[in-house]
Write a protein that holds these residues in place. Structure first.
Motif, PDB file in Angstrom:
ATOM      1  N   TYR A  24       3.909  -7.172   4.143  1.00 32.20           N
ATOM      2  CA  TYR A  24       5.238  -6.925   4.725  1.00 32.20           C
ATOM      3  C   TYR A  24       5.576  -7.993   5.764  1.00 32.20           C
ATOM      4  O   TYR A  24       6.665  -8.585   5.745  1.00 32.20           O
ATOM      5  N   GLU A  25       4.658  -8.274   6.673  1.00 29.06           N
ATOM      6  CA  GLU A  25       4.907  -9.270   7.717  1.00 29.06           C
ATOM      7  C   GLU A  25       5.092 -10.659   7.110  1.00 29.06           C
ATOM      8  O   GLU A  25       5.971 -11.421   7.523  1.00 29.06           O
ATOM      9  N   ALA A  26       4.267 -10.991   6.117  1.00 34.71           N
ATOM     10  CA  ALA A  26       4.390 -12.300   5.474  1.00 34.71           C
ATOM     11  C   ALA A  26       5.728 -12.434   4.751  1.00 34.71           C
ATOM     12  O   ALA A  26       6.378 -13.483   4.804  1.00 34.71           O
ATOM     13  N   LEU A  27       6.152 -11.362   4.088  1.00 36.91           N
ATOM     14  CA  LEU A  27       7.447 -11.377   3.394  1.00 36.91           C
ATOM     15  C   LEU A  27       8.579 -11.612   4.373  1.00 36.91           C
ATOM     16  O   LEU A  27       9.472 -12.430   4.122  1.00 36.91           O
ATOM     17  N   LEU A  28       8.573 -10.908   5.488  1.00 38.32           N
ATOM     18  CA  LEU A  28       9.636 -11.055   6.473  1.00 38.32           C
ATOM     19  C   LEU A  28       9.632 -12.433   7.118  1.00 38.32           C
ATOM     20  O   LEU A  28      10.688 -12.999   7.396  1.00 38.32           O
ATOM     21  N   GLU A  29       8.451 -12.975   7.335  1.00 37.14           N
ATOM     22  CA  GLU A  29       8.355 -14.246   8.046  1.00 37.14           C
ATOM     23  C   GLU A  29       8.672 -15.444   7.153  1.00 37.14           C
ATOM     24  O   GLU A  29       9.370 -16.373   7.570  1.00 37.14           O
ATOM     25  N   GLY A  31       9.055 -15.207   3.289  1.00 39.17           N
ATOM     26  CA  GLY A  31       9.514 -14.968   1.931  1.00 39.17           C
ATOM     27  C   GLY A  31       8.391 -14.601   0.984  1.00 39.17           C
ATOM     28  O   GLY A  31       7.206 -14.615   1.337  1.00 39.17           O
ATOM     29  N   ILE A  32       8.768 -14.306  -0.251  1.00 44.86           N
ATOM     30  CA  ILE A  32       7.827 -13.763  -1.217  1.00 44.86           C
ATOM     31  C   ILE A  32       6.708 -14.740  -1.579  1.00 44.86           C
ATOM     32  O   ILE A  32       5.590 -14.323  -1.902  1.00 44.86           O
ATOM     33  N   ASP A  33       6.964 -16.051  -1.510  1.00 45.68           N
ATOM     34  CA  ASP A  33       5.919 -17.018  -1.848  1.00 45.68           C
ATOM     35  C   ASP A  33       4.748 -16.967  -0.872  1.00 45.68           C
ATOM     36  O   ASP A  33       3.655 -17.469  -1.189  1.00 45.68           O
ATOM     37  N   ALA A  34       4.965 -16.377   0.297  1.00 44.88           N
ATOM     38  CA  ALA A  34       3.884 -16.268   1.285  1.00 44.88           C
ATOM     39  C   ALA A  34       3.002 -15.053   1.045  1.00 44.88           C
ATOM     40  O   ALA A  34       1.951 -14.918   1.678  1.00 44.88           O
ATOM     41  N   LEU A  61       0.139  -5.136  -5.387  1.00 43.46           N
ATOM     42  CA  LEU A  61       0.552  -5.200  -3.982  1.00 43.46           C
ATOM     43  C   LEU A  61       2.065  -5.344  -3.867  1.00 43.46           C
ATOM     44  O   LEU A  61       2.700  -4.671  -3.045  1.00 43.46           O
ATOM     45  N   LEU A  62       2.654  -6.195  -4.695  1.00 46.66           N
ATOM     46  CA  LEU A  62       4.108  -6.370  -4.656  1.00 46.66           C
ATOM     47  C   LEU A  62       4.822  -5.070  -5.014  1.00 46.66           C
ATOM     48  O   LEU A  62       5.848  -4.725  -4.405  1.00 46.66           O
ATOM     49  N   ASN A  63       4.280  -4.345  -5.981  1.00 48.00           N
ATOM     50  CA  ASN A  63       4.874  -3.050  -6.340  1.00 48.00           C
ATOM     51  C   ASN A  63       4.796  -2.060  -5.179  1.00 48.00           C
ATOM     52  O   ASN A  63       5.701  -1.244  -4.982  1.00 48.00           O
ATOM     53  N   ALA A  64       3.713  -2.134  -4.404  1.00 47.37           N
ATOM     54  CA  ALA A  64       3.581  -1.262  -3.232  1.00 47.37           C
ATOM     55  C   ALA A  64       4.635  -1.605  -2.195  1.00 47.37           C
ATOM     56  O   ALA A  64       5.207  -0.705  -1.550  1.00 47.37           O
ATOM     57  N   LEU A  65       4.922  -2.884  -2.031  1.00 38.52           N
ATOM     58  CA  LEU A  65       5.990  -3.306  -1.109  1.00 38.52           C
ATOM     59  C   LEU A  65       7.348  -2.780  -1.574  1.00 38.52           C
ATOM     60  O   LEU A  65       8.152  -2.296  -0.768  1.00 38.52           O
ATOM     61  N   ILE A  66       7.610  -2.878  -2.864  1.00 40.10           N
ATOM     62  CA  ILE A  66       8.883  -2.410  -3.408  1.00 40.10           C
ATOM     63  C   ILE A  66       9.007  -0.897  -3.235  1.00 40.10           C
ATOM     64  O   ILE A  66      10.078  -0.388  -2.858  1.00 40.10           O
ATOM     65  N   THR A  67       7.925  -0.182  -3.485  1.00 38.70           N
ATOM     66  CA  THR A  67       7.945   1.272  -3.314  1.00 38.70           C
ATOM     67  C   THR A  67       8.242   1.639  -1.863  1.00 38.70           C
ATOM     68  O   THR A  67       9.018   2.572  -1.584  1.00 38.70           O
ATOM     69  N   GLU A 110      15.342  -5.290   4.091  1.00 40.61           N
ATOM     70  CA  GLU A 110      16.443  -5.327   3.126  1.00 40.61           C
ATOM     71  C   GLU A 110      16.857  -6.773   2.835  1.00 40.61           C
ATOM     72  O   GLU A 110      17.048  -7.161   1.674  1.00 40.61           O
ATOM     73  N   PHE A 111      16.974  -7.568   3.882  1.00 37.35           N
ATOM     74  CA  PHE A 111      17.340  -8.982   3.737  1.00 37.35           C
ATOM     75  C   PHE A 111      16.289  -9.714   2.906  1.00 37.35           C
ATOM     76  O   PHE A 111      16.616 -10.481   1.987  1.00 37.35           O
ATOM     77  N   ALA A 112      15.018  -9.467   3.219  1.00 34.39           N
ATOM     78  CA  ALA A 112      13.933 -10.150   2.511  1.00 34.39           C
ATOM     79  C   ALA A 112      13.878  -9.753   1.044  1.00 34.39           C
ATOM     80  O   ALA A 112      13.673 -10.595   0.162  1.00 34.39           O
ATOM     81  N   VAL A 113      14.068  -8.468   0.752  1.00 34.50           N
ATOM     82  CA  VAL A 113      14.037  -8.000  -0.632  1.00 34.50           C
ATOM     83  C   VAL A 113      15.200  -8.590  -1.418  1.00 34.50           C
ATOM     84  O   VAL A 113      15.048  -8.982  -2.587  1.00 34.50           O
ATOM     85  N   ARG A 114      16.369  -8.670  -0.817  1.00 32.14           N
ATOM     86  CA  ARG A 114      17.518  -9.238  -1.512  1.00 32.14           C
ATOM     87  C   ARG A 114      17.303 -10.721  -1.818  1.00 32.14           C
ATOM     88  O   ARG A 114      17.691 -11.202  -2.892  1.00 32.14           O
TER      89      ARG A 114
END
Length: 216
Positions: A24-29, A31-34, A61-67, A110-114
């Motif tokens: 979650y923190e890596a995604l926010l900081e 993006g998904i490539d991290a 792990l990505l599916n857990a983030l989406i959930t 929300e911003f990161a997921v979009r």
């Protein structure tokens, strides 16, 4: 996600929640490539092998983030539209809680997921479905207070698209002062509903959003 990033008592494998928190923190900081296993393992000070004690692979792990995103943002939004309110203005002010309380609706996520959905077709489909579910919930809220379906649909879209646009402009980050946002809320409520919130309704709303005390 308030759990500490590393829980020293959790054992050498850590916990599933710790890995999700790191992702979650890596995604926010960045993006998904991290969100990759080795960088996350280094971030946590755990072995790469320990990851597979909790997840079958990176996609798991990505599916857990989406959930997590679905439950927190879509789930909470739908529930908030259904919460008790005596008037439509009170109902809309209930929804506004989502935009001000990150524990109810995580705007940064929300911003990161979009952004992530631009490169993931499956997630793009899930995002489209989330938008549909959220808009239907908002429309049902307006219809509950006597708005005809056509008007309810436009008002629901106006509420939702205004906030998603606000998020896309990164206007509601942690550094944005709360006080000016609160002052705008009765005007938004009137524009979205065509009715003025009463002083009592707005006072109840403000009681849920106390301003931080000024440093002495």
């Amino acid at each position: 996600m308030k759990e500490a990033l590393i829980d020293k008592t959790s054992g050498w494998r850590g916990t599933r929640e710790i890995w999700i928190r790191a992702a979650y923190e890596a995604l926010l900081e960045n993006g998904i490539d991290a969100v990759k296993v080795m960088p996350l393992a280094e971030r946590l000070g755990l072995s790469r092998t320990s990851f597979y004690g909790h997840f079958s692979d990176r996609n798991d792990l990505l599916n857990a983030l989406i959930t997590y995103w679905q439950a927190r943002n879509t789930g909470n939004l739908v529930r908030r539209t259904e919460d008790y309110a005596e008037t439509i203005t009170e109902a809309v002010l209930n929804v506004f809680d989502l935009w001000l309380l990150p524990d109810m609706f995580d705007s940064r996520l929300e911003f990161a997921v979009r952004n992530w959905a631009h490169t993931d077709g499956n997630l793009a489909g899930m995002l489209e479905e989330a938008d549909r579910v959220r808009l239907e919930a908002l429309q049902a809220m307006f219809e509950r207070f006597g708005y005809e379906p056509g008007y309810a649909n436009i008002r629901a879209n106006t509420v939702y698209q205004t906030q998603i646009g606000y998020i896309s402009m990164k206007k509601d980050g942690p550094d944005e002062p709360l006080e000016p946002r609160l002052k705008r809320m009765p005007y938004y409520a009137e524009i979205f509903t065509g009715r003025q919130a009463t002083e009592a309704e707005f006072a109840r709303f403000l009681s849920r959003h106390p301003l931080p005390e000024a440093a002495g």
